[in-house]
Design a protein around this motif. Structure first.
Motif, mmCIF file in Angstrom:
data_model
loop_
_atom_site.group_PDB
_atom_site.id
_atom_site.type_symbol
_atom_site.label_atom_id
_atom_site.label_comp_id
_atom_site.label_asym_id
_atom_site.label_seq_id
_atom_site.Cartn_x
_atom_site.Cartn_y
_atom_site.Cartn_z
ATOM 1 N N PHE A 150 49.525 -29.508 -73.204
ATOM 2 C CA PHE A 150 50.854 -30.102 -73.003
ATOM 3 C C PHE A 150 50.753 -31.602 -73.208
ATOM 4 O O PHE A 150 49.766 -32.225 -72.825
ATOM 5 N N ARG A 151 51.812 -32.165 -73.812
ATOM 6 C CA ARG A 151 51.921 -33.628 -73.847
ATOM 7 C C ARG A 151 53.262 -33.967 -73.234
ATOM 8 O O ARG A 151 54.313 -33.624 -73.784
ATOM 9 N N GLY A 152 53.203 -34.610 -72.080
ATOM 10 C CA GLY A 152 54.450 -34.838 -71.329
ATOM 11 C C GLY A 152 55.017 -33.478 -70.941
ATOM 12 O O GLY A 152 54.319 -32.638 -70.389
ATOM 13 N N ASP A 153 56.287 -33.244 -71.276
ATOM 14 C CA ASP A 153 56.938 -31.970 -70.914
ATOM 15 C C ASP A 153 56.834 -30.921 -72.016
ATOM 16 O O ASP A 153 57.326 -29.817 -71.860
ATOM 17 N N HIS A 154 56.222 -31.285 -73.139
ATOM 18 C CA HIS A 154 56.206 -30.364 -74.284
ATOM 19 C C HIS A 154 54.859 -29.675 -74.437
ATOM 20 O O HIS A 154 53.808 -30.306 -74.313
ATOM 21 N N GLU A 155 54.915 -28.367 -74.737
ATOM 22 C CA GLU A 155 53.674 -27.672 -75.061
ATOM 23 C C GLU A 155 53.305 -28.014 -76.503
ATOM 24 O O GLU A 155 54.150 -28.061 -77.388
ATOM 25 N N VAL A 156 52.028 -28.286 -76.722
ATOM 26 C CA VAL A 156 51.529 -28.620 -78.062
ATOM 27 C C VAL A 156 50.844 -27.386 -78.637
ATOM 28 O O VAL A 156 49.925 -26.849 -78.027
ATOM 29 N N LYS A 157 51.323 -26.919 -79.771
ATOM 30 C CA LYS A 157 50.736 -25.741 -80.404
ATOM 31 C C LYS A 157 49.557 -26.173 -81.277
ATOM 32 O O LYS A 157 49.738 -26.956 -82.219
ATOM 33 N N LEU A 158 48.372 -25.665 -80.960
ATOM 34 C CA LEU A 158 47.179 -26.026 -81.732
ATOM 35 C C LEU A 158 46.451 -24.786 -82.227
ATOM 36 O O LEU A 158 46.407 -23.773 -81.533
ATOM 37 N N GLY A 159 45.860 -24.897 -83.418
ATOM 38 C CA GLY A 159 44.978 -23.842 -83.914
ATOM 39 C C GLY A 159 43.661 -23.922 -83.156
ATOM 40 O O GLY A 159 43.376 -24.921 -82.492
ATOM 41 N N PRO A 160 42.811 -22.880 -83.245
ATOM 42 C CA PRO A 160 41.554 -22.851 -82.489
ATOM 43 C C PRO A 160 40.637 -24.048 -82.782
ATOM 44 O O PRO A 160 40.028 -24.601 -81.877
ATOM 45 N N THR A 161 40.574 -24.466 -84.045
ATOM 46 C CA THR A 161 39.690 -25.599 -84.380
ATOM 47 C C THR A 161 40.222 -26.891 -83.782
ATOM 48 O O THR A 161 39.457 -27.693 -83.225
ATOM 49 N N GLU A 162 41.531 -27.112 -83.875
ATOM 50 C CA GLU A 162 42.125 -28.325 -83.294
ATOM 51 C C GLU A 162 41.953 -28.330 -81.771
ATOM 52 O O GLU A 162 41.715 -29.376 -81.168
ATOM 53 N N PHE A 163 42.058 -27.139 -81.173
ATOM 54 C CA PHE A 163 41.878 -27.039 -79.719
ATOM 55 C C PHE A 163 40.456 -27.449 -79.333
ATOM 56 O O PHE A 163 40.242 -28.208 -78.387
ATOM 57 N N ARG A 164 39.467 -26.976 -80.091
ATOM 58 C CA ARG A 164 38.075 -27.319 -79.789
ATOM 59 C C ARG A 164 37.811 -28.806 -80.022
ATOM 60 O O ARG A 164 37.056 -29.439 -79.286
ATOM 61 N N LEU A 165 38.436 -29.364 -81.051
ATOM 62 C CA LEU A 165 38.298 -30.806 -81.304
ATOM 63 C C LEU A 165 38.850 -31.613 -80.125
ATOM 64 O O LEU A 165 38.201 -32.535 -79.626
ATOM 65 N N LEU A 166 40.061 -31.246 -79.706
ATOM 66 C CA LEU A 166 40.693 -31.980 -78.603
ATOM 67 C C LEU A 166 39.862 -31.845 -77.324
ATOM 68 O O LEU A 166 39.697 -32.816 -76.575
#
Length: 229
Positions: A150-166
């Protein structure tokens, strides 16, 4: 998500002890790297940068206490949690182990259940997402258990690779990661990926994080790599 498995280096010269630890750690979902003596351990620490080190005091060649001293002198390796394992239960030995820089000390014979609990406790501090903890940075929240961001009140949709990067960035805000380090941590060592692939996925991550406004939290460090904040 095998690439994000925390890695544990087991430095133990007794084959039976080494295998018991390996079996139990792998059963708990850790990636285990093994060394039989001090020289091999020092080499693997450099190559692999494990997330945690289980180090036997009594080793052929370089002693565990000397390895511990060398690791803690190196700024790049100092923050790796190190648990010293020893048959020496005297208080003076325990104190010496901790004074040399060991983060924890466990005496033989030890309970494997207790050992695993201590490993997880140290990783909760050094690699929180690997044990399902929620991470926050500014207005970004990452829930490692539900795989939601989540960023602020919004859910951020990420692919698996972007999720692991973050996840990698949020576990160590401010740390500059080179493309090669990100490839190892996010894609895994066994997979060959071009370093430019990292740039593509960083671009996607930036776009997703800024979709609902807000500054780009990822910094490009010229000639070095990327950092969060």
């Amino acid at each position: 998500m095998s690439e994000m498995q925390p890695s544990v280096l087991v430095v133990e010269d007794e084959p039976a002890q080494r295998e018991i630890l390996t079996y139990n750690l792998e059963h708990e979902g850790f990636r285990v790297i093994k060394a039989e003596d001090g020289n091999e351990a020092l080499l693997l620490i450099e190559e692999e940068e494990p997330d945690l080190i289980l180090l036997d005091w009594m080793l052929p060649g370089i002693s565990g206490i000397e390895i511990c001293r060398r690791i803690k002198l190196r700024p790049s390796l100092r923050s790796i949690p190190l648990i010293m394992i020893s048959a020496r239960s005297e208080e003076v030995d325990r104190v010496r182990g901790l004074e040399t820089g060991a983060d924890d000390y466990i005496c033989k014979p030890y309970s494997v259940v207790e050992m695993i609990a201590r490993v997880k406790a140290h990783l909760r501090r050094s690699r929180p997402a690997s044990v399902g903890v929620r991470l926050t940075f500014d207005d970004i929240l990452l829930d490692a258990e539900t795989y939601k961001v989540f960023r602020g009140d919004h859910e951020v949709k990420l692919g698996p690779t972007e999720f692991r990067l973050l996840t990698t960035f949020m576990e160590k805000p401010g740390r500059v990661w080179s493309r090669e380090q990100l490839l190892d941590r996010v894609w895994g060592r066994e997979i060959y990926v071009d370093t430019r692939t990292v740039d593509v996925h960083i671009g996607r991550l930036r776009k997703a994080l800024s979709r609902h406004g807000g500054d780009d939290p990822i910094r490009t460090v010229r000639g070095a790599g990327y950092a969060l904040g």
